[in-house]
Design a protein around this motif. Structure first.
Motif, short mmCIF file in Angstrom:
data_model
loop_
_atom_site.label_atom_id
_atom_site.label_comp_id
_atom_site.label_asym_id
_atom_site.label_seq_id
_atom_site.Cartn_x
_atom_site.Cartn_y
_atom_site.Cartn_z
N LEU A 136 -8.51 10.84 5.80
CA LEU A 136 -7.04 10.87 5.87
C LEU A 136 -6.49 12.26 5.52
N LEU A 137 -7.08 12.90 4.52
CA LEU A 137 -6.63 14.24 4.15
C LEU A 137 -6.78 15.22 5.31
N SER A 138 -7.89 15.12 6.01
CA SER A 138 -8.12 16.05 7.12
C SER A 138 -7.24 15.75 8.33
N GLN A 139 -6.82 14.51 8.48
CA GLN A 139 -6.06 14.12 9.66
C GLN A 139 -4.54 14.10 9.44
N VAL A 140 -4.09 13.58 8.28
CA VAL A 140 -2.66 13.37 8.10
C VAL A 140 -2.10 13.91 6.78
N GLY A 141 -2.93 14.28 5.83
CA GLY A 141 -2.45 14.89 4.60
C GLY A 141 -2.44 13.98 3.39
N ALA A 142 -2.17 14.61 2.25
CA ALA A 142 -2.23 13.93 0.96
C ALA A 142 -1.14 12.87 0.79
N ALA A 143 0.02 13.09 1.38
CA ALA A 143 1.11 12.13 1.21
C ALA A 143 0.70 10.74 1.71
N VAL A 144 -0.05 10.69 2.78
CA VAL A 144 -0.50 9.40 3.32
C VAL A 144 -1.53 8.77 2.39
N VAL A 145 -2.40 9.59 1.83
CA VAL A 145 -3.39 9.07 0.87
C VAL A 145 -2.66 8.44 -0.31
N PHE A 146 -1.62 9.10 -0.79
CA PHE A 146 -0.86 8.55 -1.91
C PHE A 146 -0.08 7.30 -1.49
N ALA A 147 0.35 7.25 -0.26
CA ALA A 147 1.07 6.07 0.24
C ALA A 147 0.16 4.85 0.26
N VAL A 148 -1.13 5.06 0.47
CA VAL A 148 -2.09 3.94 0.44
C VAL A 148 -2.08 3.29 -0.94
N THR A 149 -1.94 4.10 -1.99
CA THR A 149 -1.85 3.56 -3.35
C THR A 149 -0.66 2.61 -3.47
N ALA A 150 0.48 3.04 -2.94
CA ALA A 150 1.68 2.22 -2.99
C ALA A 150 1.51 0.94 -2.17
N VAL A 151 0.96 1.07 -0.98
CA VAL A 151 0.79 -0.10 -0.10
C VAL A 151 -0.20 -1.09 -0.71
N SER A 152 -1.25 -0.58 -1.33
CA SER A 152 -2.22 -1.50 -1.94
C SER A 152 -1.57 -2.27 -3.10
N ALA A 153 -0.71 -1.61 -3.86
CA ALA A 153 0.00 -2.31 -4.94
C ALA A 153 0.93 -3.37 -4.35
N LEU A 154 1.60 -3.03 -3.26
CA LEU A 154 2.49 -3.99 -2.60
C LEU A 154 1.70 -5.20 -2.09
N ALA A 155 0.53 -4.96 -1.54
CA ALA A 155 -0.31 -6.06 -1.05
C ALA A 155 -0.72 -6.97 -2.21
N PHE A 156 -1.07 -6.37 -3.34
CA PHE A 156 -1.47 -7.14 -4.52
C PHE A 156 -0.29 -7.99 -5.01
N VAL A 157 0.92 -7.41 -5.03
CA VAL A 157 2.12 -8.16 -5.43
C VAL A 157 2.33 -9.34 -4.49
N ALA A 158 2.17 -9.11 -3.19
CA ALA A 158 2.37 -10.18 -2.22
C ALA A 158 1.40 -11.33 -2.46
N VAL A 159 0.15 -11.00 -2.70
CA VAL A 159 -0.86 -12.04 -2.96
C VAL A 159 -0.54 -12.78 -4.25
N LEU A 160 -0.21 -12.05 -5.30
CA LEU A 160 0.11 -12.69 -6.57
C LEU A 160 1.36 -13.56 -6.46
#
Length: 171
Positions: A136-160
């Motif tokens: 991801l860093l080589s293709q789209v940059g660090a901001a997207v890598v950090f966004a994955v952190t946010a999305v994974s937390a959102l997915a966990f909230v949805a499941v919980l």
């Protein structure tokens, strides 16, 4: 694991990058040392599901802020290390509650298998996360890598949010 690689990648271009890159690991792991015992006590006295949802919502906020500020190129090294520390604190607060919640949802005779599967998942994430972050860093940059952190937390909230504790087995 992806967030740590992304943070190190952002800091490589900074003056004194050697020290800053090393501090990323410190910022990520120091909260475990500092907060493991209090997090365990908190998981014992609070509703674990609500605790996990609250921590994951905070992680969502931190991850989204990290992503947006990085995309806008407004991420100084000290702030990045602070966000990394906060995400480490989220992990420290999550683990004790998560371990107990898993045991509440899994039949007693399957706890060993689930624990083994959890170990495989963690070690798989250690292997795949940095590789995926590099891609991801080589293709789209660090901001997207950090966004994955946010999305994974959102997915966990949805499941919980949709998961409820199974009723106790009377027999």
């Amino acid at each position: 694991w992806m967030q740590t690689v992304g943070a190190q990648w952002v800091l490589v271009a900074q003056p004194d990058s050697t020290a800053l890159v090393a501090l990323v690991q410190v910022a990520a792991m120091l909260p475990m040392l500092m907060f493991a015992l209090p997090a365990g006590a908190l998981a014992d006295i609070m509703d674990r599901r609500r605790l996990l949802i609250g921590v994951q919502l905070f992680q969502l906020l931190v991850g989204a802020s990290l992503s947006v500020l990085t995309a806008l190129e407004l991420m100084p090294p000290l702030l990045l290390l602070g966000f990394t520390f906060l995400l480490g604190a989220c992990l420290a607060a999550t683990l004790p509650a998560y371990q107990v919640v898993v045991q509440e949802f899994v039949p007693r005779d399957q706890v060993r298998m689930v624990a083994a599967l959890g170990g495989v998942a963690v070690n798989g994430a250690r292997a795949v996360g940095p590789a995926l972050a590099g891609l991801l860093l080589s293709q789209v940059g660090a901001a997207v890598v950090f966004a994955v952190t946010a999305v994974s937390a959102l997915a966990f909230v949805a499941v919980l949010s949709v998961t409820r504790r199974p009723p106790a087995d009377p027999g």
